[in-house]
Design an enzyme around this catalytic site. Structure first.
Site, PDB file in Angstrom:
ATOM      1  N   SER A  60       0.838  -1.200   0.000  1.00  0.00           N
ATOM      2  CA  SER A  60       0.000   0.000   0.000  1.00  0.00           C
ATOM      3  C   SER A  60       0.873   1.252   0.000  1.00  0.00           C
ATOM      4  O   SER A  60       2.044   1.198   0.348  1.00  0.00           O
ATOM      5  CB  SER A  60      -0.876   0.009   1.246  1.00  0.00           C
ATOM      6  OG  SER A  60      -0.066   0.255   2.370  1.00  0.00           O
ATOM      7  N   LYS A  61       0.254   2.352  -0.384  1.00  0.00           N
ATOM      8  CA  LYS A  61       0.973   3.635  -0.397  1.00  0.00           C
ATOM      9  C   LYS A  61       1.587   3.886   0.969  1.00  0.00           C
ATOM     10  O   LYS A  61       2.723   4.287   1.104  1.00  0.00           O
ATOM     11  CB  LYS A  61      -0.003   4.778  -0.723  1.00  0.00           C
ATOM     12  CG  LYS A  61      -0.051   5.142  -2.173  1.00  0.00           C
ATOM     13  CD  LYS A  61       0.459   6.580  -2.349  1.00  0.00           C
ATOM     14  CE  LYS A  61       1.131   6.832  -3.668  1.00  0.00           C
ATOM     15  NZ  LYS A  61       0.515   6.383  -4.854  1.00  0.00           N
ATOM     16  N   ARG A  62       0.793   3.596   1.980  1.00  0.00           N
ATOM     17  CA  ARG A  62       1.230   3.891   3.346  1.00  0.00           C
ATOM     18  C   ARG A  62       2.534   3.140   3.661  1.00  0.00           C
ATOM     19  O   ARG A  62       3.466   3.686   4.218  1.00  0.00           O
ATOM     20  CB  ARG A  62       0.127   3.497   4.320  1.00  0.00           C
ATOM     21  CG  ARG A  62       0.339   3.942   5.747  1.00  0.00           C
ATOM     22  CD  ARG A  62      -0.861   3.582   6.593  1.00  0.00           C
ATOM     23  NE  ARG A  62      -1.233   2.183   6.414  1.00  0.00           N
ATOM     24  CZ  ARG A  62      -0.653   1.169   7.022  1.00  0.00           C
ATOM     25  NH1 ARG A  62       0.333   1.387   7.861  1.00  0.00           N
ATOM     26  NH2 ARG A  62      -1.052  -0.067   6.807  1.00  0.00           N
ATOM     27  N   GLU A  63       2.563   1.870   3.250  1.00  0.00           N
ATOM     28  CA  GLU A  63       3.748   1.077   3.573  1.00  0.00           C
ATOM     29  C   GLU A  63       4.892   1.333   2.599  1.00  0.00           C
ATOM     30  O   GLU A  63       6.037   1.442   2.990  1.00  0.00           O
ATOM     31  CB  GLU A  63       3.410  -0.427   3.541  1.00  0.00           C
ATOM     32  CG  GLU A  63       2.546  -0.890   4.698  1.00  0.00           C
ATOM     33  CD  GLU A  63       2.111  -2.335   4.511  1.00  0.00           C
ATOM     34  OE1 GLU A  63       2.464  -3.158   5.351  1.00  0.00           O
ATOM     35  OE2 GLU A  63       1.419  -2.615   3.515  1.00  0.00           O
TER      36      GLU A  63
ATOM     37  N   SER B 257       5.368   3.675  -0.266  1.00  0.00           N
ATOM     38  CA  SER B 257       6.004   4.906  -0.711  1.00  0.00           C
ATOM     39  C   SER B 257       6.457   5.730   0.469  1.00  0.00           C
ATOM     40  O   SER B 257       6.795   6.881   0.328  1.00  0.00           O
ATOM     41  CB  SER B 257       5.115   5.687  -1.662  1.00  0.00           C
ATOM     42  OG  SER B 257       3.800   5.483  -1.348  1.00  0.00           O
TER      43      SER B 257
END
Ligand code: GLU
Length: 491
Positions: A258-261, A263
């Site tokens: 996920s973006k959270r993890e 990027s």
């Protein structure tokens, strides 16, 4: 197809890391840089840094600085570069002309709006989006007249129904049909007769050739670019590098990270207090392992053990708990002097100590206490702030089980009396002996009646290191002052 990278029959390994400065450096970038680094170092080869800065709309100088800074922090030192594509325009111009002259490339004057409409319509009609450009029929000399007046794209003339294949070092043979590659892809943008900017699938081929890259190791998301690059290379008669496409990095739920993890920029890991060596160790295992059960490997050991043949095809799961565990292992391996050196900037950041004005011996004592549990340097402030400034807490936190305020005051008074020791006797073991003896005298021999309020008075926390250790580090004077404060809270 001939291959780059052999000199008198012996393979000369040259790898490159070629980031685009269009966003912050993230974990996927580190993995690509690391694998290229490891592969070249293992074979005594050369690791090259190339900044692919031709996307002028998304380029930012701070992203470029971030790339350089992060690689330096990680210790992934390059042997050549950084080369910047924007500084190599004359080189690309020659090859672009060759493609145009040979008819492998042509000018396209379709507007952005036209191309967008075409794309949308194809999606609506459930066709695979492709731009098979009408302008390829226009003679080059006619287009050249137009190019002097308006901006254009230079496109590669995609062959009709051609099989293109390459052997990926990780995935084996991969086949493509030219008809499924999205049509005539763009090679460069022109703006007037002499102003042009190369685009990714073109510049990368020229650079890989010019820099004598033997192995292109990059993320799986580039697989579909590879046949286009092979076509450009073939049209120019250039030898091609070998390709190795690294597996996707997946989140803990095995879905695309996920973006959270994903990027999350490397800087965030740095600020959270992960060590570069732990981060590299962790990232090396994203898609590779040494085939043994070893988990802690320094960069040197990674170089020794790295093997491109052992890189897996399937997605690599990113597990933050494992990263935390590894980081903790690295923090525990440090001497207390090393740990203090690393921790001081974090203590300064959290305003727990002043710059160049602190008691190093005291800091080391505090850290020794926390070292067995520590996972990230950034946690120190939050977990150990009470060692540097008086704790803030509600008096209710001092309550152990059914104790009343007056019982707690009584307990704290007992502690005060017990702590009236000479400084020389104010040691962890001695304090434990004396206080445990007192604690056993409490109602129902419940030691918590003495030790809980005492520990909370010292730390202001529900969970913290034990009272004897804390007393020992804080010292007699500060400990007694904190007990006094607690008693006042209860009044
Ligand atoms: N500049 C490309 C990127 O950042 C990498 C290109 C490549 O490795 O071929 O994704």
């Amino acid at each position: 197809m001939s291959f780059l990278g052999s000199l008198f029959g012996k393979e000369v390994i040259r790898t490159r890391f070629a980031p685009s400065p269009t966003g912050l450096f993230h974990i996927g970038n580190v993995r690509t840089a690391l694998f290229n680094f490891l592969f070249s170092k293992k074979t005594g080869g050369t690791f090259i840094l190339r900044i692919e800065d031709t996307d002028t709309e998304r380029y930012k100088p701070e992203y470029e600085e971030d790339i350089i800074e992060t690689l330096k922090w990680l210790g992934l030192t390059w042997d050549e570069g950084p080369f910047k594509q924007s500084e190599r325009l004359a080189l690309y111009a020659g090859y672009l002309n060759q493609l145009l002259e040979n008819g492998d490339a042509f000018y396209c004057f379709h507007s952005k709006e036209f191309l967008e409409r075409e794309h949308e319509k194809q999606i609506q009609d459930k066709e695979i989006p492709a731009h098979n450009c009408e302008f390829k029929k226009v003679p080059l000399r006619d287009s050249e007249k137009r190019v002097s007046k308006e901006s254009a794209l230079v496109r590669f003339r995609m062959p009709v129904d051609l099989e293109i294949s390459f052997t990926d070092l990780i995935r084996g043979k991969i086949n493509f049909n030219s008809g499924a590659l999205g049509g005539d892809f763009s090679l460069a943008k022109t703006d007037g007769p002499d102003k042009f900017l190369p685009l990714y699938n073109f510049a990368v081929v020229i650079d890989d050739f010019d820099m004598k890259i033997s192995h292109v190791i990059r993320g799986e998301d580039h697989i579909s670019n590879t046949p286009k690059q092979i076509l450009v290379g073939q049209a120019l008669g250039l030898p091609m590098p070998k390709f190795a496409h690294l597996p996707l990095i997946l989140g803990s739920d095995r879905a695309k990270l996920s973006k959270r993890e994903a990027s999350v920029s490397v800087n965030e890991y740095r600020e959270a207090g992960y060590l570069p060596e732990a981060l590299l160790n962790f990232i090396a295992f994203l898609g590779w392992n040494p085939g043994t059960d070893e988990e802690i490997l320094s960069l040197k050991e990674l170089i020794k053990k790295f093997d491109l043949n052992k890189v897996q095809k399937g997605g690599a799961v990113f597990n933050t708990e494992k990263l935390d565990w590894l980081n903790g292992c690295y923090l525990r391996k440090m001497t207390i002097d090393e740990l203090a050196k690393k921790a001081i900037p974090f203590l300064e950041r959290d305003n727990l100590i002043e710059k160049n004005n602190y008691n190093l011996e005291y800091i080391k004592k505090v850290l020794l206490l926390e070292q067995p549990r520590l996972k990230k340097l950034g946690e120190i402030g939050e977990r150990l702030a009470f060692f540097f400034k008086p704790p803030k807490y509600e008096p209710e936190l001092l309550i152990w089980r059914d104790m009343l305020f007056k019982d707690i005051v009584f307990s704290l008074n007992v502690a005060q009396d017990a702590l009236q020791l000479d400084e020389s006797e104010f040691t962890r073991d001695n304090l434990e002996k004396i206080l445990l003896k007192e604690a056993e005298r409490a109602k129902n021999k419940d030691k918590g009646r003495l030790l809980w309020p005492l520990r909370v008075a010292l730390t202001g926390l529900k969970a913290s290191p034990g009272p004897f250790e804390v007393l020992d580090v804080l010292g007699k004077k500060e400990s007694l002052a904190r007990i006094e404060t607690a008693i006042k809270k209860l009044a």
